[in-house]
Design a protein around this motif. Structure first.
Motif, PDB file in Angstrom:
ATOM      1  N   LYS A  45       0.844  -1.190   0.000  1.00 46.60           N
ATOM      2  CA  LYS A  45       0.000   0.000   0.000  1.00 46.60           C
ATOM      3  C   LYS A  45       0.880   1.240   0.000  1.00 46.60           C
ATOM      4  O   LYS A  45       1.815   1.349   0.780  1.00 46.60           O
ATOM      5  N   GLU A  92      -0.726  -1.873   8.043  1.00 49.76           N
ATOM      6  CA  GLU A  92      -0.477  -2.251   6.660  1.00 49.76           C
ATOM      7  C   GLU A  92       0.454  -3.456   6.588  1.00 49.76           C
ATOM      8  O   GLU A  92       0.189  -4.424   5.862  1.00 49.76           O
ATOM      9  N   LEU A 147      -1.313  -6.544   7.856  1.00 50.89           N
ATOM     10  CA  LEU A 147      -2.276  -7.060   6.892  1.00 50.89           C
ATOM     11  C   LEU A 147      -1.574  -7.868   5.808  1.00 50.89           C
ATOM     12  O   LEU A 147      -2.027  -8.953   5.430  1.00 50.89           O
ATOM     13  N   GLU A 180      -8.609  -4.772   6.815  1.00 51.70           N
ATOM     14  CA  GLU A 180      -8.911  -3.934   5.654  1.00 51.70           C
ATOM     15  C   GLU A 180      -9.997  -2.914   5.971  1.00 51.70           C
ATOM     16  O   GLU A 180      -9.928  -1.761   5.545  1.00 51.70           O
ATOM     17  N   GLN A 186      -8.473  -0.071   7.859  1.00 50.89           N
ATOM     18  CA  GLN A 186      -7.688   0.814   6.995  1.00 50.89           C
ATOM     19  C   GLN A 186      -8.596   1.706   6.155  1.00 50.89           C
ATOM     20  O   GLN A 186      -8.300   2.874   5.917  1.00 50.89           O
ATOM     21  N   GLY A 230     -10.794  -1.474  -1.587  1.00 53.76           N
ATOM     22  CA  GLY A 230     -11.028  -2.282  -0.393  1.00 53.76           C
ATOM     23  C   GLY A 230     -12.227  -3.176  -0.528  1.00 53.76           C
ATOM     24  O   GLY A 230     -12.224  -4.331  -0.119  1.00 53.76           O
ATOM     25  N   THR A 247     -11.376  -6.150  -2.688  1.00 51.99           N
ATOM     26  CA  THR A 247     -10.614  -7.162  -1.957  1.00 51.99           C
ATOM     27  C   THR A 247     -11.504  -7.921  -0.986  1.00 51.99           C
ATOM     28  O   THR A 247     -11.421  -9.145  -0.858  1.00 51.99           O
ATOM     29  N   GLN A 248     -12.373  -7.208  -0.300  1.00 51.33           N
ATOM     30  CA  GLN A 248     -13.237  -7.853   0.689  1.00 51.33           C
ATOM     31  C   GLN A 248     -14.218  -8.808   0.031  1.00 51.33           C
ATOM     32  O   GLN A 248     -14.496  -9.882   0.542  1.00 51.33           O
TER      33      GLN A 248
END
Length: 750
Positions: free
Chosen positions: A54, A127, A130, A210, A213, A226, A229-230
């Motif tokens: 990131k 970060e 994760l 996530e 963040q 995000g 990704t989720q």
């Protein structure tokens, strides 16, 4: 969202907002896939991983891959038999430092012993945390793919459980200590508690990090990346690997093998019974009333006639009490034992209690009855039991009468009748004896009367005394094959040596001079000094100060030897026919290799026994080292499956000091496979034998609550021990750790 998560949202949000996030680039890790043996020792490096990174203000969607083998790797894989019985394949990455000092490698995995992750620089560096968690997630998924051909062989009943086991082995082959400490800083995820649902636990941790963040970075790009990704993680988490699904798998596997629990109980109690159960009409009923839900019969002792009667009584008592009680029958297996010694004399010693000066303080209590009347009532604990052949003689006896006799030494002795009891099929008496006497079969008892004839009764069926040899440090012991005891041989002429026999040829074929040998569950140890086709000479190196008795049918362990034997002995195959038609479960003793499971599965398939429960007894070093492979092999059939931690032989084979860690590993791996565990050997042993428990026994039982079942061995006070165990196990209706369950001590303050 719940699943292994405990978090303080305010603290985490504050840490994220105050964190100084540095630029992160991608990091490439290079190597080859590793072949991971069953014991999780990493032998080779691993393949390439490129991890998510990131940037300062933008959630950049970097390409995240887990490389597949190239052509050379594929050749190596096929040449190494990826799905052989000796290996579970796990991808494992090596640490490689980045050439760019401004880039921070995240999620890089270590070589064995080097440590998995770099430490977190400060508590706000989510970060990096994760990315590390995503690296573990990828590693777990890759391990599943790499073992796909093995998993396809699993029966549909165990497919998800076998997959979760692979996930757990992949997780545990990594050094996750630094990552565990990182999570502890933000109280997010307990990696020690994820074994029953590994994939969902890791996925949930990633999702929460996530989300945290995204709350800290509010740009549209961040949100969309995000969410993408989720959503991907949500798809991975759906289906057959949710926490609730895995918990249901564990519950159903336990129910299929052990049966349902009654009255809100949370742990089964298994009790071993033998021929002694037939001496009391009420013993089995009392055991079930006290809390026993499973009865174990050891096929190494007794015969089908005895087993049939025990099972008949169990079923009768279970039906009468409306309390389900299943039967486990252990096959004897290739257990090494001493053969039967020549029986001792048929005589019983009657001894009154004396003080330090030799004066009698309490007379010996003797039970007298006809043979058909059975054993004394359970609440009585006589010092000796004498059976009289003449029922008419017993009808002449009254309380207060004195019985005279001459003992085996010709000494005049007396028994005074103190109490009378009416039992199931006759009458019994308690008599007191104030002097030591030795009574043998054929001893005549006379009722002392003032006038008339003296009625006479004869003592019958006095059991032979158990024979034994007493071994001391430095003694020589010669072990002979059965049938060669009287032969003239080189070692037979050794002066001052004790002798025993052993019927198993495996022992004589496996041992070598210099190797250790143990007897009677490790009470006696020795070193092998010489061997021949028919004899083994042993020098005793460990025994009690006054020597230790070694009797018939005592265990023999050879921890340094590589014993070879077939999966099931000829006796096991004969006994399996009986087990198939009478028992609910079969115990497989001394499992050492997947070949043992294959042989058993073929025999069960031949007899069409798809519903017979299988209990793998882990009691050897090889069995422990190959334990995950044994589970995966057993999961290929539909039979209900369980594991017994046979701590007696396991401790002797692997070392006492390792026992605690080994039973923890077995519990943990079994939990990952959703397989019920039976906690066995010497549970409440002092209570069972003497009526008084030790402190260590009580804490051992409390520790055993993590298992699905706890087993007690037979003994004089077994009913009391079952009742005590039931009270301990069910003191709380839920399995909770001391840190989270309500404390009794807190009631004194609040």
């Amino acid at each position: 969202m719940t699943a292994y998560i405990v978090t303080n949202h305010k603290a985490i949000r504050h840490a994220i907002h105050t964190a100084d996030v540095s630029d992160l680039g991608s990091c490439t890790l290079r190597g080859k896939f590793a072949y991971l043996p069953c014991r999780l020792n990493v032998r080779q490096p691993a393949q390439t991983v490129q991890l998510l990174a990131k940037n300062r203000n933008t959630l950049t969607r970097k390409t995240t891959t887990f490389a597949i083998p190239n052509e050379n790797d594929e050749a190596e894989r096929s040449g190494s038999h990826a799905c052989s019985d000796d290996q579970v394949l796990m991808p494992l990455e090596n640490n490689h430092s980045s050439s760019d000092l401004d880039e921070e490698a995240v999620g890089s995995l270590s070589e064995a012993g080097a440590g998995l992750f770099q430490s977190v620089e400060h508590s706000g560096n989510q970060e990096s945390l994760l990315d590390k968690l995503k690296a573990v997630h990828l590693h777990v998924l890759a391990s599943e793919q790499w073992n796909a051909s093995r998993l396809k062989l699993s029966h549909k009943n165990y497919m998800e459980s076998a997959t979760n086991l692979i996930h757990y082995l992949a997780l545990k082959c990594l050094d996750i200590e630094p990552l565990k400490d990182d999570f502890a800083l933000i109280t997010l995820l307990n990696l020690e508690m994820v074994n029953s649902s590994v994939l969902e636990s890791l996925t949930t941790g990633i999702q929460l990090l996530e989300n945290l963040q995204l709350k800290s970075v509010r740009t549209d790009e961040n949100v969309s990346a995000g969410i993408c990704t989720q959503e991907k993680l949500d798809q991975q988490n759906k289906g057959n690997y949710t926490r609730n699904t895995m918990r249901m798998k564990a519950y159903l596997n336990r129910e299929r093998l052990l049966g349902p629990l009654q009255d809100s109980r949370i742990t089964h109690i298994m009790t071993t019974v033998g021929e002694e159960a037939l001496e009391s009409e009420t013993l089995i009923t009392d055991l079930i009333k006290a809390g026993t839900s499973l009865i174990r019969i050891n096929c190494a002792h007794g015969n089908p006639e005895i087993w049939s009667e025990i099972i008949r009584r169990v079923k009768q008592s279970s039906q009468m009490l409306e309390a389900p009680c299943r039967i486990l029958m252990d096959l004897a297996g290739p257990k090494l034992r001493t053969s039967n010694l020549k029986p001792g004399p048929c005589v019983v010693k009657i001894s009154p209690k004396k003080n330090a000066t030799g004066n009698v303080i309490f007379p010996a209590q003797v039970w007298l009855s006809h043979r058909g009347a059975g054993s004394p009532p359970p609440h009585l604990s006589p010092d000796a039991v004498l059976f009289i052949d003449d029922q008419e003689f017993l009808t002449e006896i009254k309380v207060g009468d004195t019985l005279r006799f001459f003992d085996a030494r010709g000494k005049k002795r007396m028994l005074k009748i103190s109490r009378v009891f009416h039992v199931f099929s006759g009458t019994g008496f308690i008599a007191e004896c104030t002097r030591t006497a030795y009574v043998s079969s054929g001893t005549e008892l006379f009722i002392k009367r003032k006038k008339g004839r003296f009625p006479v009764g004869q003592v019958v069926d006095v059991p032979a005394r158990e024979s034994f040899i007493r071994l001391r440090v430095g003694d020589l012991l010669i072990i002979s094959r059965d049938g060669t005891y009287d032969q003239d041989n080189s070692y037979g002429r050794t002066r001052g040596a004790h002798r025993i026999t052993c019927s198993s040829g495996y022992l004589f074929d496996a041992v070598k001079p210099g190797e250790r040998i143990a007897f009677d569950d490790g009470k006696i140890w020795g070193v092998i000094k010489g061997t021949s086709i028919s004899e083994i000479v042993v020098s005793i190196t460990h025994a009690g100060l006054r020597g230790t008795k070694l009797g018939s049918q005592k265990s023999i362990n050879i921890p340094d030897s590589n014993i070879r034997h077939e999966g099931l002995t000829s006796k096991d195959l004969v006994d399996l026919e009986f087990v198939a038609s009478h028992a609910d479960m079969v115990g497989v003793s001394f499992v050492r290799d997947t070949r043992d499971i294959i042989v058993l599965r073929k025999e069960l398939e031949k007899r069409k026994l798809q519903n017979l429960g299988i209990v793998l007894k882990i009691e050897t070093k090889r069995g422990f080292e190959k334990f995950p492979l044994l589970l995966l092999e057993a999961m290929k059939s539909s039979n209900p499956l369980g594991v017994m931690i046979a701590r007696g032989d396991l401790a002797v084979e692997c070392g006492w000091e390792r026992l605690a860690d080994m039973q923890e590993e077995i519990l943990s791996v079994s939990g990952a496979a959703h397989i019920p565990v039976i906690w066995a050997t010497q549970v409440l042993e002092s209570l069972v034998k003497s009526g008084v428990p030790t402190r260590a026994e009580m804490t051992d039982v409390a520790n055993g609550r993590r298992a699905s079942c706890i087993m007690l061995n037979k003994g004089k006070h077994i009913v009391e021990a079952v009742s005590t165990l039931d009270n301990i196990l069910n003191a709380n209706s839920k399995k909770m750790k001391a840190e989270v369950k309500p404390l009794v001590l807190s009631s004194h303050l609040f």
